[in-house]
Design an enzyme around this catalytic site. Structure first.
Site, PDB file in Angstrom:
ATOM      1  N   ARG A   2      -0.477  -7.538  10.134  1.00 11.15           N
ATOM      2  CA  ARG A   2      -0.888  -6.009  10.085  1.00 11.15           C
ATOM      3  C   ARG A   2      -2.023  -6.720  11.027  1.00 11.15           C
ATOM      4  O   ARG A   2      -3.098  -7.246  11.073  1.00 11.15           O
ATOM      5  CB  ARG A   2      -1.555  -5.727   8.517  1.00 11.15           C
ATOM      6  N   PHE A  12       0.592  -1.158  -0.482  1.00 11.10           N
ATOM      7  CA  PHE A  12      -0.147   0.084   0.247  1.00 11.10           C
ATOM      8  C   PHE A  12       0.945   1.085  -0.120  1.00 11.10           C
ATOM      9  O   PHE A  12       0.193   2.109  -0.550  1.00 11.10           O
ATOM     10  CB  PHE A  12      -0.937   0.063   1.232  1.00 11.10           C
TER      11      PHE A  12
END
Length: 549
Positions: free
Chosen positions: A433, A369
């Site tokens: 994450r 990302f």
């Protein structure tokens, strides 16, 4: 120079964008130190508050306000100043988006919306947080309708003519945005708000996530396409040549309208409620989006080579040395393009039906990302900032500020390389994450994850620290260009709005027949979503809300 009212609107959008950037990057700095066990937050603040603020303020708010600043400036420059009605709608859009932003930020900071950037149910925020998100989208729609109205007025005055390339690409992006937002508006208005305010007891979790990712993946292209506009339209001007191919540029944006929306299930490959066939279909459509990205890469490097050879570059790569490397407006965007190469490759891995299983819930996704949004998009926006603000304010982009801009761009590059590389490697090793807890109680097998030079939370923290210092330097440059730098008096000191010449003599007019492309896009969306969403509506179970913080 664009009109005074248009300039004010653009500058207000830029100002809000960089306030959000300042707060969001500070939250990012806190995150990397918390994950490194080097920082304890006060009792009134927790990791998930700052994680939510970081994602929302940078990925949603900074990008949105900056994109509309860029669009408004470019549309005013290429199509003429806004009329009274267009200006009114654009200001209303800005105000409504700002109200939504302030309300959402208050909810996050007060600890009533620690639901992360994706706000996945059954995590349950305050109902006012979802109202705030709805206001943000409604505000962007008002701004979008203003730009569409300005475009329609120009088309009426110039019947039979192709619009300027900047305007065509802006309208393409807005069409994509409006269609994509239908998903998030539907889930927020008809699912989240009634559920969060207690009007209904449960929420259909699978349906809400599917509607979010119907929006969530084209959101990535809402960020990327303005960067692509700068690549296609601004970069050729900076390197001293024309747009390589007007028709190729327009067709690539048409393909993004068609193939960037019906692909959201590739974000849900680990979700149990969606059958393998529909996941596979959307993975195939996802790979179609690679085509316009490769077209863009070809067009850019063709532009570079044509420019370099015109300036005397010889041999296979002699043109490369003739590019304007001393111009930070060019260099920042070139580095952004370079980052998108590994970013795009990582995206292919993420969208692959089997390989996604390995990386889906790991730091790999966070690293991906950052080198798709935090580098290509953000660094392109930085390159735009260096000329757009002085163009609007009439101030000098002084030699000192140019040197600082190079330091800022280089430090951002180094910080991003260190942090994202560490995140990618840790992700491959299994580090999770979406959680502050990542040590698994010191289990011996997990300690090996953090023993490498790059596979280390310290390296990630060092990279994050460099990024924050770079961000503060950028804020300093922005403040100078807005308020402090001396006004330009000589013609050579005035900064132009760089728009390259684009030859439309061979561009087919059907490329600007929006009804064709909207129709095809809707058909693809129905094909990809109608049956699976219908199945989720009728068969997916509901869930009560959970507040875990």
């Amino acid at each position: 120079m664009i009109g005074i009212q248009d300039r004010k609107l653009v500058l207000w959008n830029i100002g809000v964008a960089y306030i959000a950037f300042l707060i969001g990057t500070f939250c990012g700095l806190l995150q990397v130190f918390i994950r490194n066990d080097a920082l304890d937050l006060p009792a009134w603040l927790d990791y998930y508050q700052i994680l939510t603020a970081h994602g929302v303020l940078l990925a949603l708010i900074y990008t949105t306000f900056f994109i509309f600043a860029f669009f408004i400036a470019g549309m005013s420059k290429t199509l003429g100043n806004f009329g009274p009605k267009v200006s009114l709608f654009a200001w209303l859009g800005f105000i409504v988006t700002l109200i939504g932003t302030v309300l959402a930020t208050i909810m996050i900071i007060s600890g009533k919306a620690s639901v992360l950037y994706t706000f996945y149910a059954p995590l349950k925020a305050s109902g006012w947080y979802y109202v705030a998100l709805a206001l943000v989208v409604i505000g962007t729609w008002l701004s979008s309708f203003a730009l569409i109205g300005h475009y329609i007025a120009w088309k009426k005055r110039n019947k039979g003519q192709l619009s300027p390339l900047f305007a065509f690409m802006t309208i393409s992006t807005i069409i994509l945005w409006i269609i994509a937002c239908l998903g998030v508006v539907t889930t927020v208005v008809f699912q989240y708000i009634p559920w969060a305010f207690g009007w209904v007891d449960t929420i259909n979790v699978e349906l809400s996530r599917s509607l979010f990712w119907y929006f969530g993946h084209p959101l990535v292209y809402f960020w990327l396409l303005p960067a692509y506009i700068a690549w296609y339209v601004v970069i050729p001007k900076l390197v001293g040549t024309k747009v390589f191919s007007d028709s190729l540029a327009r067709f690539s944006f048409v393909l993004f309208i068609l193939f960037s929306i019906p692909v959201g299930f590739h974000h849900q490959l680990t979700e149990p409620g969606i059958s393998s066939f529909w996941k596979f279909l959307q993975v195939v459509l996802t790979f179609m989006v690679i085509v316009p990205s490769l077209m863009t890469a070809f067009s850019m490097f063709a532009t570079f080579e044509i420019s370099g050879r015109k300036k005397g570059g010889t041999g296979l790569f002699g043109w490369f040395t003739k590019l304007p490397w001393k111009d930070v407006r060019f260099t920042s965007i070139f580095i952004a393009m370079a980052f998108f190469i590994p970013g795009g490759a990582g995206g292919i891995i993420n969208a692959s039906f089997q390989m996604n299983e390995l990386v889906h819930n790991t730091l790999w996704i966070v690293g991906h990302f950052h080198i798709t949004v935090g580098a290509p998009v953000a660094m392109t926006f930085m390159g735009i900032t260096f000329w757009l603000i002085p163009y609007l304010t009439g101030r000098k982009f002084t030699k000192q500020l140019q040197k600082l801009a190079f330091i800022q761009v280089i430090s951002w590059t180094i910080g991003m390389l260190l942090m994202s590389t560490s995140q990618h490697i840790l992700g491959l090793l299994g580090a999770p994450r979406r959680t502050a807890y990542s040590g698994y109680n010191g289990h011996p097998s997990t300690l090996d994850w953090f023993s490498g030079i790059l596979s280390n939370h310290v390296t990630m923290a060092v990279g994050g620290t460099i990024l924050f210092i770079s961000a503060m330097l950028l804020i300093y440059i922005v403040a100078n260009l807005l308020f402090v730098s001396p006004k330009a008096k000589l013609k050579k000191d005035f900064v132009e709005f760089p728009i390259a010449e684009s030859d439309t003599s061979h561009t087919p007019k059907f490329l600007e027949n929006w009804w064709i492309w909207i129709g095809v896009a809707v058909a693809l969306i129905i094909m990809a979503y109608a049956l699976p969403l219908s199945d989720l509506i009728h068969n997916a179970p509901g869930s009560r809300g959970h507040i875990t913080w």
